[in-house]
Design a protein around this motif. Sequence first.
Motif, PDB file in Angstrom:
ATOM      1  N   ALA A 118      -5.996   1.902  -6.400  1.00  0.00           N
ATOM      2  CA  ALA A 118      -5.530   2.760  -5.600  1.00  0.00           C
ATOM      3  C   ALA A 118      -4.590   2.263  -4.256  1.00  0.00           C
ATOM      4  N   ARG A 119      -4.932   1.237  -3.724  1.00  0.00           N
ATOM      5  CA  ARG A 119      -3.988   0.758  -2.471  1.00  0.00           C
ATOM      6  C   ARG A 119      -2.682   0.264  -3.342  1.00  0.00           C
ATOM      7  N   LEU A 120      -2.739  -0.427  -4.259  1.00  0.00           N
ATOM      8  CA  LEU A 120      -1.581  -1.103  -5.135  1.00  0.00           C
ATOM      9  C   LEU A 120      -0.582   0.204  -5.314  1.00  0.00           C
ATOM     10  N   LYS A 121      -1.084   1.353  -5.864  1.00  0.00           N
ATOM     11  CA  LYS A 121      -0.375   2.478  -6.223  1.00  0.00           C
ATOM     12  C   LYS A 121       0.165   3.187  -4.913  1.00  0.00           C
ATOM     13  N   GLU A 122      -0.563   3.260  -3.859  1.00  0.00           N
ATOM     14  CA  GLU A 122      -0.173   3.704  -2.708  1.00  0.00           C
ATOM     15  C   GLU A 122       1.141   2.912  -2.074  1.00  0.00           C
ATOM     16  N   LEU A 123       0.877   1.415  -2.149  1.00  0.00           N
ATOM     17  CA  LEU A 123       1.833   0.748  -1.413  1.00  0.00           C
ATOM     18  C   LEU A 123       3.201   0.827  -2.245  1.00  0.00           C
ATOM     19  N   GLN A 124       2.882   0.930  -3.661  1.00  0.00           N
ATOM     20  CA  GLN A 124       4.287   1.259  -4.567  1.00  0.00           C
ATOM     21  C   GLN A 124       4.978   2.094  -3.982  1.00  0.00           C
ATOM     22  N   ALA A 125       4.142   3.491  -4.022  1.00  0.00           N
ATOM     23  CA  ALA A 125       4.648   4.757  -3.898  1.00  0.00           C
ATOM     24  C   ALA A 125       5.402   4.680  -2.450  1.00  0.00           C
ATOM     25  N   ALA A 126       5.059   4.113  -1.428  1.00  0.00           N
ATOM     26  CA  ALA A 126       5.641   3.876  -0.138  1.00  0.00           C
ATOM     27  C   ALA A 126       6.716   2.862   0.015  1.00  0.00           C
ATOM     28  N   GLY A 127       6.938   2.381  -1.259  1.00  0.00           N
ATOM     29  CA  GLY A 127       8.212   1.103  -1.245  1.00  0.00           C
ATOM     30  C   GLY A 127       7.868   0.026  -0.535  1.00  0.00           C
ATOM     31  N   VAL A 128       6.666  -0.581  -0.140  1.00  0.00           N
ATOM     32  CA  VAL A 128       6.191  -1.531   0.102  1.00  0.00           C
ATOM     33  C   VAL A 128       6.274  -2.848  -0.705  1.00  0.00           C
ATOM     34  N   ILE A 129       5.513  -2.701  -1.704  1.00  0.00           N
ATOM     35  CA  ILE A 129       5.590  -3.554  -2.753  1.00  0.00           C
ATOM     36  C   ILE A 129       6.055  -2.906  -4.130  1.00  0.00           C
ATOM     37  N   ARG A 130       6.283  -3.834  -5.137  1.00  0.00           N
ATOM     38  CA  ARG A 130       6.867  -3.426  -6.484  1.00  0.00           C
ATOM     39  C   ARG A 130       6.172  -4.409  -7.336  1.00  0.00           C
ATOM     40  N   ARG A 131       5.853  -3.649  -8.656  1.00  0.00           N
ATOM     41  CA  ARG A 131       5.712  -4.593  -9.733  1.00  0.00           C
ATOM     42  C   ARG A 131       6.773  -5.255 -10.514  1.00  0.00           C
ATOM     43  N   ALA A 132       6.334  -6.487 -10.934  1.00  0.00           N
ATOM     44  CA  ALA A 132       7.656  -7.167 -11.659  1.00  0.00           C
ATOM     45  C   ALA A 132       6.807  -8.086 -12.736  1.00  0.00           C
ATOM     46  N   PRO A 133       7.799  -8.649 -13.807  1.00  0.00           N
ATOM     47  CA  PRO A 133       7.213  -9.417 -14.928  1.00  0.00           C
ATOM     48  C   PRO A 133       6.835 -10.723 -14.132  1.00  0.00           C
ATOM     49  N   LEU A 134       5.832 -11.350 -14.883  1.00  0.00           N
ATOM     50  CA  LEU A 134       5.717 -12.808 -14.545  1.00  0.00           C
ATOM     51  C   LEU A 134       6.883 -13.531 -14.700  1.00  0.00           C
TER      52      LEU A 134
END
Length: 228
Positions: free
Chosen positions: A55-71
Motif C-alpha cells: 500500500a505504501r509503495l502504491k501511495e508513494l508512486q501516486a504522489a510522485g515520490v518513487i517510481r518503478r523501473a526495470p532491474l
Amino acid sequence: MAGRHYGQYCGVGTALELVGERWALLIVRDLLVGPRRYSDLKRGLARIPTNILAARLKELQAAGVIRRAPLPTARAGIIYELTEFGQGLEDVVLALGRWGFRAMGEPGEDDVVTEDSMTMALRTAFEADSAAELPDTVYELRIGDIVLTATVAGGTLRLRPGVAESAADLVLSAGPGIRHLIAGDVTAESARAQGLVGVLDGDPGLLDRFMATFHIDADPGPPLAAAG
C-alpha cells in the motif's frame, strides 16, 4: 490520498499527506541509499506487514515520490527508486534523523540495525566542515553482520557496503552503543574500555578523528519518559 487530507493550505500539511503515513519515511530512508527490489525493502523493514508495504509503495508512486523501473541487469524484475521529487526529501530525512537521535534511549530487545539504517545514520552524523580540515581517512565499520566502508576525503563522505577495497586506516567493531561515541558522551579511550567499540586494525588514535567526523550533539533532548 483524499482520505488523509487535513484541510490545511500549508506545506507541512501537504507533506504529511504525501509521506506522513506509518513506514512511508522509512521506505524513503532506504531508497535514499539506493534503488531496492520489493524483497530488499521487506528484508530491511522486517516488521512491516506485506499488505502495508504494498500500500505504501502504491501511495508513494501516486504522489510522485518513487517510481518503478526495470532491474539494470539482464535479469527480469522491478526495482523501486526515488524520483527527483523524492530525492528532495534527503535533507528532511537527515534533519529528522538528527532530531530523533536526541530522543534515542537504549535499544529495545527486538530493535535491529540494518545496513541501510546504519548507512543513513552515518550520513546523518557526518560533519563535512570538520572532515574538510582533517586528513583523508578510510574507516571500516563492522556492526554485527553489517560491514560498511566509509571513505572521507576533502570534506565528502562515500559509503559502500563490504570491506575496504584497500587497507582501511581504521577498522572498528561496534554495537548500538556506538551512538554514545557519536554523541560525544564518552571519550575514545572510555568507549574502548567499556566495550562500546573495538579497534580491530589500524591506529587507535584515529578514533578521535572518527568522533570529530561523525558527531550529533545529543543534548538537549527530551526526558526519556517523554521520549517513550
